[in-house]
Scaffold this active site. Structure first.
Site, PDB file in Angstrom:
ATOM      1  N   GLU A 244       0.969  -2.339  12.673  1.00  0.00           N
ATOM      2  CA  GLU A 244       1.200  -3.648  12.384  1.00  0.00           C
ATOM      3  C   GLU A 244       1.288  -4.094  14.078  1.00  0.00           C
ATOM      4  OE1 GLU A 244       3.735  -4.370   9.560  1.00  0.00           O
ATOM      5  OE2 GLU A 244       2.352  -4.096   8.004  1.00  0.00           O
TER       6      GLU A 244
ATOM      7  N   LYS B 157       3.072   0.918  15.848  1.00  0.00           N
ATOM      8  CA  LYS B 157       4.272   0.857  15.180  1.00  0.00           C
ATOM      9  C   LYS B 157       4.497   2.071  14.269  1.00  0.00           C
ATOM     10  CE  LYS B 157       6.484  -2.317  11.664  1.00  0.00           C
ATOM     11  NZ  LYS B 157       6.257  -3.522  10.636  1.00  0.00           N
TER      12      LYS B 157
ATOM     13  N   TRP C 262       0.793  -1.265  -0.028  1.00  0.00           N
ATOM     14  CA  TRP C 262      -0.216   0.276  -0.060  1.00  0.00           C
ATOM     15  C   TRP C 262       0.807   1.475   0.058  1.00  0.00           C
ATOM     16  CZ3 TRP C 262      -1.570   3.041   4.664  1.00  0.00           C
ATOM     17  CH2 TRP C 262      -0.815   2.788   5.803  1.00  0.00           C
ATOM     18  N   ASP C 263       2.212   1.023   0.347  1.00  0.00           N
ATOM     19  CA  ASP C 263       3.051   2.245   0.498  1.00  0.00           C
ATOM     20  C   ASP C 263       3.067   3.080  -0.784  1.00  0.00           C
ATOM     21  OD1 ASP C 263       3.780   0.078   1.916  1.00  0.00           O
ATOM     22  OD2 ASP C 263       5.775   0.585   1.949  1.00  0.00           O
TER      23      ASP C 263
END
Lengths: 716, 716
Positions: free
Chosen positions: B451, B557, B320-321
């Protein structure tokens, strides 16, 4: 039609050879022998020794910190039954037809009768009787009786100790993987053969000895039977060397049969269940208890594998099944075995302490979800390590054992330390949080017994069993004090106060609208599984849907909240249990073999006689009708114990959590009577239930007060 | 000290060779070349082609239905820079000292200067200039200049196309695995060499051609430089054959350098960012945009890997970056590349439809969490497939692209179908539930961007982006209508009504007590991570704690809820965002490189100038200071784009979600000015921010209304 103490081929519909291998397997807690076709060795058709495993590194698709590092895989050993018979010209006989198989549940002798045929058309009738020693647990004996049906002449017999570790790959997580790192030495002479199997990584060793040479000749006369025995010895694994000191052959088939007969006589005398009015179910429960006894480790270093010693499914691992489904039978019929099963847990307590640290918990111990040697071997933590409840399950079983036996020596030497370490784990693992202004203690990201719902918060079962675990420490400490003994391990009054405070704070909500125990914080919000549009061939769901698909619905693999209700009838009311039952039953698939026994017992207690009976019927003959469809991989050991729970704690309503034993008659209308013997506080008590009457008699020991159908009664 | 357009060795503290290989790597979207020591080939020091991968079966510790089946692993190809130089007696020169490395961000030329030494003490100075074609994307050229420092005489030069696929094993899930199933053929003659690499399982093929023979002689004179060029061609993979039709060598080094110069001139002209007052940060952002351009696939069949073409970390997978961190830069500076990156998603839409079915969802498409070929390659579903939000991320990017470009052709051909299929997925995947008597729509057992928190219910980010996804279909349909065009794909008014109804029902709560958006249904109940007692060397947490340990705490995260606040400033108020920021910042570790850019941008918008600047500083030079500690495995591509987002959407407050582009000046006090160029609705607009003033100029195109610091302004 059904003999209550004899299982015969005609009692079974499924004739798949691997299925029959499982069903007619025999064991003695130390090792097991599957009912293989002796003329046709198969790659998973051999011998397994309880706890004899090899390890191999677990390979993960994506690795992470703290994952279980090694598989532990029970090893397929050479088939003891295997034999080869050849004509003078070297052509081999093969099995032509299986005529009969009989497992005698009173003697332990398993008999196979078959006809063999050679390529030239010569036929032999073979009867093979197999018996394992029950006191001499490394001993086995096999009697081969050959009758030539249409010829006379010599045959050559070969007896090979044979090993095959063929590769198997499957998407079914319930199977075992193969082992590739065995070292296998074979020696033979005129008087016998010996195989020694050594594992590379787990550093274990086992030996198999037989008194037969590799080959010999035999002359057969038409219609006259010739017979020979093969005597065998199996063991030990390294840890258990003290328990089985000598790899010695039995003296003879008959002496070994006597050894077994003594054991089975005693086992039935101490823990029989007699059902009058349904021989099929009577056979079922006898079969179950026979196989449960055959698979239970008795040496304090081994336990009961999910498939016992009847197959290699689940890799020979020990789960919570032992404590929650199987141990109760031993606790109430053979406390020595119960104690030794719990001693196994004590034996692996150091590994459990280490595991707690790996999970980031600073105090206490966390028992492995699945293991042989005590180290976690679950390669899928959401339905493995996350089932922290195993800690509470073991504690619960210790509490039950202590309640039934008053065994202070065990409690002082092992039990209290396990209660304390598991309780310390809960205290360190859990946390306080606020709901509607009230402060509660609970557990996040855990998985309860229901493996179709994972990584949830405040699983009711987990919270409840953790609370009980904390309370057990306090109760045990008080028991020591009451007995005039010091509380072990330097536990102080303030330690106990803190554990009691946490226990009191445990979050055990009832849903406002539904008035049921929510399975966890999110369960009731999820949509129901679309049962109406799920075809029958899509069960068990785990083989047909992605875990994420299953998890996002209200669907249970097995009793979860209801199991808590079942375990704690003193603190959870019948009406509450009734509502929980009504809610959870329709969303339960019973895809786990651990489910139906609990539904039966709870239904019986609640007076839902039809449901109780229907679930029990499935339970009592689960493997005999191959209800789960995978008995070929091994028996469903937990259900064997579960069917006993259904009878004893369901139909007979036995409880012994309080100060007294109580029995409540819920006899199914389909039966004339139910009688059973249990061992409680050093007494052997026999209860007989008929419609309207419950009687008790003292078979052994001092008179004792029990509660029968709500009335205080002295059994004397 | 820092040259804003030139990165030099002295600008860096870390001198680890593998780190430098990454930092000085060059690429052109099609392939990349790491800055290896040319005299010392290393096993991960080579060439990678974007999208050229081999697959291998994923082995799970415990297998289950629907798991991703195959790894896809980007392949290490022969190192193009590699050369061997030997004395007449056959003894090899090795690199003695690295003198300088320079990456010229305006020309694309990477220069390495080093001294070489032979066992006899002879020294050579080597200058290696490397350039990749930017229009001729299969071409590369290398200029080697050798100067003998203390001898004269002949040397033998060998140029080998070399391949090594050594085994690597690691607990770090962020690394790549090795590939063992490559077929490798090599041919050479006087005028050149060619290697063809074919993969067994993915059935792809790539060729590398160079114009150098395997070996030749060269005579060096002391202190006089000798120079030679090696011209190379790399490509194509099968799918991209149409895009790179011919494996043709470039004409010369200089012609190829010109090709690259043209591209970089245009790139800086169309999308430059000028920071006055901090050359280090200026260099950082220029470096980041240079590398972002170097890694972005431009052919509609490839995308941008998490490490671009700078290394093999994350196996060359697309996440998805791209859509959330990198695409916005291209959307606003080079819409053609943006379109082609989205075209890649359209190219893999059939695989996404199939994946939705595998996840038990009857309608729509679910894009793979990590993939090259479109099939899910995530071997850990809790932080992989469960990140369903990727569907919404892609939809969001399509919406942004359409808002910035008005590209109806794209929308009709590809965009609308992707919006619709992802929206249909949400509608079919989610479910209605009741909270305090109100009916809401939400999603169970999902993982948001963070995450460190997985398999939760109603992740706020996921719910919000799904809602937007549903709304985008309706908005796009209305746009077609408004433009006088039919709604594509037969979508009806009642379809739109249903999508709108679900969107309206999406559950987006605010916590009663804290007045913040709860990250999910359970997050706020969990205890906070014990930050005070966690030593610095225990970060990133994922390498030091079991997932279950991390998951049961409040710890992030990366930006999760805050990312939703960031994306939707029109529907989430600043005061709400402010409260969320205050709550979530202290529990965020930024262990993900995707985090700080968002914290910077949000802080800038909220007027928290110090925080905005501090996060931006980390972001702008993240890999140049090796902040994450693992740049050796490849650049953090998402952060490269993220640092641009920090500037453009943070300090300059650019928004274009509504009908108009708006800019809001949040210039950090540390800078004198900020100027940047973006492309919007076919115009090139230049904005210059100083303290107190914001000016806009039209570099290209028709006048347009924009909102500057809250005021409607015509830029002409």
């Amino acid at each position: 039609m059904f003999d209550p103490y004899k299982l015969q081929l005609d009692d079974l519909k499924n004739r798949d050879p691997k299925y029959l291998e499982t069903i007619f397997s025999i064991g003695n807690g130390h090792f097991g022998s599957r009912a293989t076709d002796p003329l046709k060795p198969t790659h998973n058709g051999g011998t397994v020794i309880n706890g004899f495993y090899e390890s191999s590194p677990i390979i993960y698709g994506e690795q992470a910190y703290g994952y279980a590092k090694n598989h532990q895989t029970i090893i397929n050993l050479p088939d003891l039954r295997s034999i080869q018979i050849a004509e003078g010209d070297g052509q081999f006989f093969a099995t032509e037809q299986l005529i009969s198989q009989t497992l005698n549940l009173k003697t332990g002798i398993m008999t196979t009768e078959s006809t063999l045929i050679s390529p030239s058309g010569h036929q032999i009738r073979l009867a093979l009787q197999a018996i394992l020693g029950q006191h001499r647990q490394q001993a086995a004996a096999f009697r081969y009786t050959l009758t030539a049906l249409n010829f006379s002449g010599p045959v050559r017999v070969a007896k090979q100790l044979w090993l095959d570790a063929a590769e198997t790959q499957s998407d079914d997580p319930r199977l075992a993987r193969s082992v590739q790192t065995l070292n296998f030495t074979h020696s033979a002479n005129e008087s016998g053969q010996q195989v020694v199997v050594t594992t590379d990584r787990s550093q274990l060793q086992a030996g198999i000895k037989i008194d037969a040479p590799a080959k010999w000749e035999l002359t057969l006369d038409e219609s006259i039977s010739s017979s020979f025995d093969v005597l065998a010895a199996v063991g030990p694994i390294v840890d258990a060397a003290a328990a089985y000191p000598e790899l010695a052959l039995p003296e003879s088939f008959d002496i070994l049969a006597e050894d077994a007969q003594t054991y089975w006589n005693k086992t039935w005398a101490n823990g029989n269940v007699e059902i009058t009015g349904d021989d099929a179910l009577a056979q079922g429960i006898h079969y179950n208890l026979f196989q449960l006894n055959s698979s239970a480790g008795r040496d304090g270093l081994t336990n009961i594998a999910a498939k016992g010693v009847s197959g290699t499914g689940y890799e020979g691992h020990y789960f919570w099944d032992t404590e929650m489904y199987m141990l109760p039978y031993f606790t109430l019929t053979n406390p020595t075995i119960a104690r030794n099963l719990l001693a196994y847990r004590y034996h692996v307590l150091p590994a459990a302490k280490k595991r707690a640290r790996e999970l980031g918990v600073d105090h206490g111990a966390l028992f492995a979800w699945r293991t042989i040697n005590g180290e976690e071997a679950s390669a899928y933590y959401p339905a493995g390590t996350a089932q922290y409840h195993i800690n509470g399950d073991i504690a619960y079983a210790i509490g039950q054992y202590f309640a039934a036996t008053g065994d202070f020596a065990f409690m002082r030497d092992m039990g209290f330390e396990m209660l304390l370490e598991t309780a310390k784990f809960w205290a360190s693992f859990g946390s306080w949080f606020t709901v509607r202004g009230e402060s509660y203690f609970g557990f996040f990201d855990v998985t309860g017994p229901d493996e179709y719902t994972v990584i949830v918060d405040n699983n009711f079962y987990t919270n409840k069993i953790a609370q009980h675990n904390l309370q057990l420490v306090v109760a045990a400490a008080r028991a020591f004090e009451k007995a005039g003994q010091a509380i072990p391990l330097g536990v102080t009054e303030s330690d106990l106060t803190e554990l009691a405070r946490i226990a009191k704070g445990i979050y055990l909500p009832v849903d406002d609208a539904l008035k049921i125990h929510p399975q966890d914080d999110s369960f009731l919000k999820k949509p129901r599984w679309p049962f109406a549009t799920t075809p029958k061939d899509k069960y068990p769901l785990l083989l047909h849907f992605h875990p994420l698909t299953i998890y996002r619905y209200q669907v249970n693999k097995q009793a979860d909240t209801l199991l808590a209700d079942y375990l704690f009838p003193d603190s959870i009311s019948d009406s509450q249990t009734q509502r929980d039952y009504a809610y959870y039953e329709p969303v339960t698939t019973h895809d786990s073999s651990l489910s139906r026994a609990i539904f039966s017992a709870v239904a019986a207690r609640l007076g839902m006689a039809d449901k109780a009976y229907a679930y029990f019927t499935d339970t009592a003959r689960m493997d005999l009708v191959d209800l789960q469809g995978n008995a070929a991989d091994g028996l469903h050991l937990a259900n064997l114990g579960g069917s006993w729970l259904s009878i004893i704690t369901g139909f007979a309503g036995v409880k012994y959590t309080g100060a007294q034993l109580s029995v409540t008659n819920h006899l199914p209308e389909q039966w004339e009577s139910l009688a059973f013997i249990i061992n409680y506080q050093g007494r052997a008590l026999k209860f007989t239930l008929t419609h309207g009457t419950t009687t008790a008699s003292l078979e052994f020991g001092e008179p004792i007060d029990v509660v029968i159908d709500g009335h205080q009664t002295v059994v004397s």
